[in-house]
Motif scaffolding. Structure first.
Motif, mmCIF file in Angstrom:
data_model
loop_
_atom_site.group_PDB
_atom_site.id
_atom_site.type_symbol
_atom_site.label_atom_id
_atom_site.label_comp_id
_atom_site.label_asym_id
_atom_site.label_seq_id
_atom_site.Cartn_x
_atom_site.Cartn_y
_atom_site.Cartn_z
ATOM 1 N N GLY A 63 -0.673 6.970 2.274
ATOM 2 C CA GLY A 63 -2.035 7.478 2.371
ATOM 3 C C GLY A 63 -3.112 6.519 1.913
ATOM 4 N N ALA A 64 -2.732 5.391 1.316
ATOM 5 C CA ALA A 64 -3.741 4.467 0.780
ATOM 6 C C ALA A 64 -4.586 3.842 1.883
ATOM 7 C CB ALA A 64 -3.083 3.381 -0.064
ATOM 8 N N ILE A 65 -3.972 3.485 2.998
ATOM 9 C CA ILE A 65 -4.739 2.880 4.089
ATOM 10 C C ILE A 65 -5.762 3.871 4.632
ATOM 11 C CG2 ILE A 65 -4.610 2.027 6.472
ATOM 12 C CD1 ILE A 65 -3.844 -0.063 4.407
ATOM 13 N N ASP A 66 -5.339 5.102 4.867
ATOM 14 C CA ASP A 66 -6.280 6.113 5.367
ATOM 15 C C ASP A 66 -7.415 6.333 4.373
ATOM 16 O OD1 ASP A 66 -4.943 6.470 7.774
ATOM 17 O OD2 ASP A 66 -3.697 8.086 6.981
ATOM 18 N N ALA A 67 -7.099 6.386 3.094
ATOM 19 C CA ALA A 67 -8.120 6.597 2.064
ATOM 20 C C ALA A 67 -9.060 5.396 1.947
ATOM 21 C CB ALA A 67 -7.459 6.874 0.718
ATOM 22 N N ALA A 68 -8.551 4.212 2.232
ATOM 23 C CA ALA A 68 -9.342 2.989 2.071
ATOM 24 C C ALA A 68 -9.956 2.498 3.378
ATOM 25 C CB ALA A 68 -8.469 1.884 1.490
ATOM 26 N N VAL B 132 0.845 -1.193 0.000
ATOM 27 C CA VAL B 132 0.000 0.000 0.000
ATOM 28 C C VAL B 132 0.880 1.243 0.000
ATOM 29 C CG1 VAL B 132 -1.976 -1.103 1.091
ATOM 30 C CG2 VAL B 132 -0.214 -0.136 2.523
ATOM 31 N N GLY B 133 0.545 2.167 -0.857
ATOM 32 C CA GLY B 133 1.310 3.403 -0.951
ATOM 33 C C GLY B 133 0.937 4.372 0.155
ATOM 34 N N VAL C 252 -2.917 0.382 -4.024
ATOM 35 C CA VAL C 252 -2.987 -0.897 -3.313
ATOM 36 C C VAL C 252 -2.776 -1.986 -4.349
ATOM 37 C CG1 VAL C 252 -4.438 -2.463 -1.959
ATOM 38 C CG2 VAL C 252 -4.615 0.013 -1.601
ATOM 39 N N LYS C 253 -1.737 -2.776 -4.159
ATOM 40 C CA LYS C 253 -1.423 -3.835 -5.121
ATOM 41 C C LYS C 253 -1.290 -5.169 -4.396
ATOM 42 C CE LYS C 253 0.880 -0.722 -8.311
ATOM 43 N NZ LYS C 253 0.221 0.402 -7.773
ATOM 44 N N VAL C 254 -2.198 -6.082 -4.716
ATOM 45 C CA VAL C 254 -2.128 -7.419 -4.140
ATOM 46 C C VAL C 254 -0.988 -8.149 -4.823
ATOM 47 C CG1 VAL C 254 -3.334 -9.601 -3.814
ATOM 48 C CG2 VAL C 254 -4.577 -7.437 -3.575
ATOM 49 N N SER C 255 -0.045 -8.641 -4.021
ATOM 50 C CA SER C 255 1.133 -9.292 -4.584
ATOM 51 C C SER C 255 1.106 -10.804 -4.406
ATOM 52 C CB SER C 255 2.401 -8.731 -3.944
ATOM 53 O OG SER C 255 2.373 -8.897 -2.543
ATOM 54 N N GLU C 256 0.242 -11.277 -3.526
ATOM 55 C CA GLU C 256 0.207 -12.718 -3.260
ATOM 56 C C GLU C 256 -1.126 -13.084 -2.622
ATOM 57 O OE1 GLU C 256 2.438 -15.473 0.045
ATOM 58 O OE2 GLU C 256 3.655 -14.019 -1.024
ATOM 59 N N PRO D 149 5.013 -0.867 7.385
ATOM 60 C CA PRO D 149 3.628 -0.401 7.269
ATOM 61 C C PRO D 149 3.126 -0.251 5.835
ATOM 62 C CG PRO D 149 5.056 1.360 8.045
ATOM 63 C CD PRO D 149 5.895 0.116 7.988
ATOM 64 N N SER D 150 3.991 -0.519 4.851
ATOM 65 C CA SER D 150 3.514 -0.513 3.469
ATOM 66 C C SER D 150 3.010 -1.899 3.053
ATOM 67 C CB SER D 150 4.626 -0.055 2.520
ATOM 68 O OG SER D 150 5.628 -1.050 2.404
#
Length: 100
Positions: A13-18, A10-11, A83-87, A47-48
Protein backbone atom coordinates in the motif's frame (compact mmCIF):
# COMPACT_ATOMS: atom_id res chain seq x y z
CA UNK A 1 26.85 14.67 -16.02
CA UNK A 2 25.92 12.87 -12.81
CA UNK A 3 23.78 9.76 -12.78
CA UNK A 4 22.16 8.78 -9.49
CA UNK A 5 20.78 5.25 -9.22
CA UNK A 6 18.78 4.26 -6.18
CA UNK A 7 16.66 1.45 -4.89
CA UNK A 8 13.95 1.42 -2.25
CA UNK A 9 11.73 -1.26 -0.79
CA UNK A 10 8.09 -0.39 -0.38
CA UNK A 11 5.57 -2.11 1.83
CA UNK A 12 2.02 -3.07 0.97
CA UNK A 13 0.00 0.00 0.00
CA UNK A 14 2.95 2.40 0.26
CA UNK A 15 3.06 3.17 -3.46
CA UNK A 16 -0.66 3.95 -3.58
CA UNK A 17 -0.35 6.13 -0.46
CA UNK A 18 2.69 7.93 -1.87
CA UNK A 19 1.53 8.19 -5.51
CA UNK A 20 0.62 11.90 -5.37
CA UNK A 21 3.85 12.78 -3.54
CA UNK A 22 5.91 10.71 -6.00
CA UNK A 23 4.24 12.38 -8.98
CA UNK A 24 4.75 15.85 -7.50
CA UNK A 25 8.41 15.09 -6.80
CA UNK A 26 9.04 13.86 -10.34
CA UNK A 27 7.32 16.88 -11.88
CA UNK A 28 9.06 19.44 -9.65
CA UNK A 29 12.48 17.79 -9.93
CA UNK A 30 12.31 17.58 -13.71
CA UNK A 31 11.57 21.32 -13.77
CA UNK A 32 14.71 22.17 -11.77
CA UNK A 33 17.58 23.87 -13.51
CA UNK A 34 20.30 21.30 -14.04
CA UNK A 35 17.98 18.30 -13.93
CA UNK A 36 18.24 16.18 -17.05
CA UNK A 37 15.94 13.37 -15.89
CA UNK A 38 14.25 12.28 -12.68
CA UNK A 39 12.09 9.16 -12.46
CA UNK A 40 10.83 6.27 -10.38
CA UNK A 41 9.90 2.79 -11.62
CA UNK A 42 8.55 -0.34 -9.97
CA UNK A 43 10.48 -3.54 -10.60
CA UNK A 44 8.47 -5.84 -12.88
CA UNK A 45 9.73 -8.95 -11.07
CA UNK A 46 9.36 -7.61 -7.54
CA UNK A 47 6.71 -4.88 -7.02
CA UNK A 48 8.09 -4.22 -3.54
CA UNK A 49 11.18 -2.69 -5.18
CA UNK A 50 11.21 0.84 -6.58
CA UNK A 51 14.09 2.03 -8.76
CA UNK A 52 15.16 5.67 -8.76
CA UNK A 53 17.00 7.19 -11.73
CA UNK A 54 18.28 10.75 -11.74
CA UNK A 55 20.52 12.60 -14.20
CA UNK A 56 21.99 15.96 -13.19
CA UNK A 57 24.16 18.45 -15.03
CA UNK A 58 26.65 18.68 -12.16
CA UNK A 59 27.18 18.49 -8.39
CA UNK A 60 25.87 22.02 -7.91
CA UNK A 61 22.51 21.07 -9.45
CA UNK A 62 22.27 17.96 -7.30
CA UNK A 63 23.20 19.88 -4.15
CA UNK A 64 20.57 22.53 -4.95
CA UNK A 65 17.99 19.76 -5.46
CA UNK A 66 18.41 18.61 -1.86
CA UNK A 67 17.62 22.15 -0.65
CA UNK A 68 14.34 22.60 -2.57
CA UNK A 69 10.97 22.97 -0.86
CA UNK A 70 9.57 20.06 -2.85
CA UNK A 71 12.31 17.77 -1.47
CA UNK A 72 11.32 18.72 2.09
CA UNK A 73 7.62 18.24 1.26
CA UNK A 74 8.35 14.84 -0.29
CA UNK A 75 10.39 13.69 2.72
CA UNK A 76 7.56 14.72 5.04
CA UNK A 77 4.93 13.00 2.87
CA UNK A 78 6.68 9.63 2.89
CA UNK A 79 8.09 9.75 6.43
CA UNK A 80 5.27 7.69 7.90
CA UNK A 81 5.06 5.22 4.99
CA UNK A 82 6.82 1.88 4.66
CA UNK A 83 9.42 3.14 2.16
CA UNK A 84 13.06 2.36 2.88
CA UNK A 85 15.86 3.52 0.61
CA UNK A 86 18.41 0.72 0.57
CA UNK A 87 20.90 2.01 -1.98
CA UNK A 88 21.83 5.29 -3.67
CA UNK A 89 24.94 5.60 -5.82
CA UNK A 90 26.20 8.65 -7.73
CA UNK A 91 28.20 8.14 -10.94
CA UNK A 92 30.14 10.66 -13.01
CA UNK A 93 29.48 10.15 -16.72
CA UNK A 94 29.83 11.71 -20.11
CA UNK A 95 26.70 12.54 -22.07
CA UNK A 96 26.42 8.97 -23.37
CA UNK A 97 25.39 7.82 -26.80
CA UNK A 98 22.36 6.04 -28.19
CA UNK A 99 22.46 2.27 -28.55
CA UNK A 100 19.51 2.18 -30.93
Amino acid sequence: MLIVIGKATVGNGAIDAARDALAAMVTASNAEEGCIEYSYALDVLDPSVMHIVEKWQDDAALTAHFQTPHMAEFQAAIASLDVKVSEVVKYQSDEGSSLI
